[in-house]
Design a protein around this motif. Sequence first.
Motif, PDB file in Angstrom:
ATOM      1  N   THR A 246      37.283  51.328  58.211  1.00 34.67           N
ATOM      2  CA  THR A 246      36.438  50.529  57.329  1.00 34.67           C
ATOM      3  C   THR A 246      36.575  50.925  55.862  1.00 34.67           C
ATOM      4  N   GLN A 247      36.536  52.226  55.606  1.00 37.95           N
ATOM      5  CA  GLN A 247      36.601  52.651  54.206  1.00 37.95           C
ATOM      6  C   GLN A 247      37.959  52.303  53.592  1.00 37.95           C
ATOM      7  N   PHE A 248      39.026  52.490  54.384  1.00 37.46           N
ATOM      8  CA  PHE A 248      40.349  52.141  53.874  1.00 37.46           C
ATOM      9  C   PHE A 248      40.423  50.642  53.597  1.00 37.46           C
ATOM     10  N   ASP A 249      39.925  49.838  54.544  1.00 41.91           N
ATOM     11  CA  ASP A 249      39.952  48.386  54.346  1.00 41.91           C
ATOM     12  C   ASP A 249      39.170  47.983  53.103  1.00 41.91           C
ATOM     13  N   LEU A 250      38.044  48.653  52.885  1.00 40.03           N
ATOM     14  CA  LEU A 250      37.241  48.347  51.697  1.00 40.03           C
ATOM     15  C   LEU A 250      37.995  48.732  50.428  1.00 40.03           C
ATOM     16  N   ASP A 251      38.606  49.921  50.439  1.00 37.54           N
ATOM     17  CA  ASP A 251      39.390  50.346  49.265  1.00 37.54           C
ATOM     18  C   ASP A 251      40.546  49.394  49.011  1.00 37.54           C
ATOM     19  N   TRP A 252      41.175  48.972  50.111  1.00 33.66           N
ATOM     20  CA  TRP A 252      42.321  48.064  49.986  1.00 33.66           C
ATOM     21  C   TRP A 252      41.876  46.717  49.393  1.00 33.66           C
ATOM     22  N   ALA A 253      40.771  46.178  49.937  1.00 35.50           N
ATOM     23  CA  ALA A 253      40.264  44.891  49.439  1.00 35.50           C
ATOM     24  C   ALA A 253      39.933  44.982  47.955  1.00 35.50           C
ATOM     25  N   ARG A 254      39.312  46.099  47.590  1.00 29.42           N
ATOM     26  CA  ARG A 254      38.950  46.295  46.188  1.00 29.42           C
ATOM     27  C   ARG A 254      40.210  46.332  45.313  1.00 29.42           C
ATOM     28  N   GLN A 255      41.251  46.986  45.809  1.00 30.76           N
ATOM     29  CA  GLN A 255      42.476  47.094  45.030  1.00 30.76           C
ATOM     30  C   GLN A 255      43.189  45.733  44.912  1.00 30.76           C
ATOM     31  N   VAL A 256      43.139  44.946  45.979  1.00 31.28           N
ATOM     32  CA  VAL A 256      43.732  43.605  45.927  1.00 31.28           C
ATOM     33  C   VAL A 256      43.036  42.769  44.846  1.00 31.28           C
ATOM     34  N   ILE A 257      41.703  42.864  44.791  1.00 33.17           N
ATOM     35  CA  ILE A 257      40.961  42.120  43.762  1.00 33.17           C
ATOM     36  C   ILE A 257      41.344  42.637  42.369  1.00 33.17           C
ATOM     37  N   GLN A 258      41.483  43.965  42.261  1.00 31.33           N
ATOM     38  CA  GLN A 258      41.859  44.552  40.968  1.00 31.33           C
ATOM     39  C   GLN A 258      43.216  44.016  40.489  1.00 31.33           C
ATOM     40  N   VAL A 259      44.200  44.024  41.389  1.00 31.81           N
ATOM     41  CA  VAL A 259      45.544  43.542  41.033  1.00 31.81           C
ATOM     42  C   VAL A 259      45.483  42.064  40.663  1.00 31.81           C
ATOM     43  N   THR A 260      44.681  41.311  41.413  1.00 32.25           N
ATOM     44  CA  THR A 260      44.541  39.871  41.140  1.00 32.25           C
ATOM     45  C   THR A 260      43.953  39.637  39.748  1.00 32.25           C
ATOM     46  N   LEU A 261      42.898  40.383  39.434  1.00 29.34           N
ATOM     47  CA  LEU A 261      42.259  40.206  38.119  1.00 29.34           C
ATOM     48  C   LEU A 261      43.202  40.609  36.994  1.00 29.34           C
ATOM     49  N   ASP A 262      43.941  41.698  37.204  1.00 34.18           N
ATOM     50  CA  ASP A 262      44.884  42.141  36.163  1.00 34.18           C
ATOM     51  C   ASP A 262      45.921  41.054  35.884  1.00 34.18           C
ATOM     52  N   ARG A 263      46.442  40.467  36.970  1.00 36.11           N
ATOM     53  CA  ARG A 263      47.484  39.444  36.767  1.00 36.11           C
ATOM     54  C   ARG A 263      46.892  38.181  36.145  1.00 36.11           C
ATOM     55  N   MET A 264      45.702  37.819  36.593  1.00 41.93           N
ATOM     56  CA  MET A 264      45.073  36.607  36.040  1.00 41.93           C
ATOM     57  C   MET A 264      44.816  36.774  34.540  1.00 41.93           C
ATOM     58  N   ARG A 265      44.317  37.945  34.156  1.00 43.77           N
ATOM     59  CA  ARG A 265      44.045  38.172  32.735  1.00 43.77           C
ATOM     60  C   ARG A 265      45.333  38.096  31.911  1.00 43.77           C
ATOM     61  N   THR A 266      46.403  38.727  32.418  1.00 41.75           N
ATOM     62  CA  THR A 266      47.682  38.683  31.710  1.00 41.75           C
ATOM     63  C   THR A 266      48.175  37.247  31.576  1.00 41.75           C
ATOM     64  N   THR A 267      48.074  36.498  32.668  1.00 44.00           N
ATOM     65  CA  THR A 267      48.545  35.113  32.643  1.00 44.00           C
ATOM     66  C   THR A 267      47.755  34.291  31.639  1.00 44.00           C
ATOM     67  N   CYS A 268      46.438  34.474  31.621  1.00 42.52           N
ATOM     68  CA  CYS A 268      45.610  33.733  30.660  1.00 42.52           C
ATOM     69  C   CYS A 268      45.991  34.096  29.226  1.00 42.52           C
ATOM     70  N   GLU A 269      46.212  35.383  28.997  1.00 43.38           N
ATOM     71  CA  GLU A 269      46.505  35.824  27.627  1.00 43.38           C
ATOM     72  C   GLU A 269      47.829  35.253  27.138  1.00 43.38           C
ATOM     73  N   VAL A 270      48.841  35.297  27.969  1.00 45.76           N
ATOM     74  CA  VAL A 270      50.157  34.882  27.484  1.00 45.76           C
ATOM     75  C   VAL A 270      50.363  33.377  27.572  1.00 45.76           C
ATOM     76  N   SER A 271      49.491  32.673  28.285  1.00 51.46           N
ATOM     77  CA  SER A 271      49.650  31.215  28.332  1.00 51.46           C
ATOM     78  C   SER A 271      48.674  30.515  27.394  1.00 51.46           C
ATOM     79  N   GLY A 272      47.998  31.297  26.553  1.00 49.42           N
ATOM     80  CA  GLY A 272      47.106  30.690  25.570  1.00 49.42           C
ATOM     81  C   GLY A 272      45.820  30.170  26.168  1.00 49.42           C
ATOM     82  N   ALA A 273      45.484  30.613  27.383  1.00 49.89           N
ATOM     83  CA  ALA A 273      44.264  30.124  28.045  1.00 49.89           C
ATOM     84  C   ALA A 273      43.194  31.214  28.031  1.00 49.89           C
ATOM     85  N   ARG A 274      42.970  31.812  26.874  1.00 53.14           N
ATOM     86  CA  ARG A 274      41.999  32.907  26.799  1.00 53.14           C
ATOM     87  C   ARG A 274      40.585  32.441  27.134  1.00 53.14           C
TER      88      ARG A 274
END
Lengths: 248, 154
Positions: free
Chosen positions: A130-158
């Motif tokens: 359970t704890q590993f799955d929770l850590d993993w889920a949290r990390q997946v969300i983190q990676v997703t947010l990082d990529r989304m923010r980068t995409t918004c910044e470089v595509s002018g969609a701030r």
Amino acid sequence: MTLPTTRWSEIDAADQTDSAMRRDALDTLLSRYWLPLRAHLERKFQIDTSHAEDLLQSFCLEKILQKKLLGLADPDRGRFRTFLLNALDHHVLNQYRADRALKRRPSEPLVSLDEVGDVSSPEENTQPDTQFDLDWARQVIQVTLDRMRTTCEVSGARQVWGVFEGRLLRNLYGHTPPLSYDELVEAHGFTSAEQAMNTLNTAKRMFNRTLRSIVTEYLNAPPHTVEEEIRQLKDVLLRNGGLTHSSA
Amino acid sequence: MDLIQANPAHLAELIELEPEIRRDASSQASRDAWLACLALPLTSPSDVAHSDCPHNVGELLRHPAPQAEWFTALKDYAKHHAHHPASPLLPSAVTAVYYVAIGLARLRCGTSITQLSDQELAKGIRWTLKQNWIDEDLREDLARALPNSAPQPP
């Protein structure tokens, strides 16, 4: 008059930086999800961070790069995360047993091998951690947010990121209220609250499209398997609503 | 942003499962994306009087005396977003922006800003006219921009 500049090459570079610097995509995967794997080793074997990192590094080199272990992962045999975790546990126990045979006691874990018990083969054990799955889920969300923010910044969609952050992400820690739509209108120059709401809907869709891309990258599986993984990640997060981060 | 202390239940709320995604694929999603496109900010060069230039795409489409190069910039922007998988904008909305830009340049500036054939352009404009999230005023203008209608002087 100009529209927001779109720097597609930076989006592509952001996506490909890891793979360009490392030998293959699997190594990238391990790097991206290093933290939940390391926390699992610290917790299960009661070892310090440095020792866990050494073991994880040797797992990457020996199992992933040399034996192409992840090529054996079959979506029909069980969850990818469980397969990966069992393979890691196997590797660590084998390392300890080899060390013990050579009487190199100082490198043994604080917890005894008997206490850890026998570890199933990667294909056999489908019991969740359970704890590993929770850590993993949290990390997946983190990676997703990082990529989304980068995409918004470089595509002018701030604006898209700004509304998502102001309305949804501020509330993640439970002690900062989300911005009101009127505040979003003022902060981002919308002409109405409806415009801010529409932009928030666009942001939510972008987050979920990005999430599916991220999960597809580590599962390398058909869409229905990706959807099942996302459902499991959401379930893990919902079931553990009161938990915070893992502690070794 | 560090999610280590984030409440997992709040993180779960960010995730939408497939049925919700499917529902999002409706025309309401396209309408939302279209309105988000209209809100995209525009930047004016410093030598242009501030009040003369539109401040966002919506204002550009309603501008009483638009310049053809504005529509060209808008068309190019939409074209890039329509074809890039990382674009945050829905393809249906940016496709509409693309044909609206070409159509309005033709109607209001009397200029062709595309190499599309009349047949291809008419097909794209007719598709755009069928989208129920395009507002009525714009729909009327776009109908007048169909290639079988003569381009009008600015």
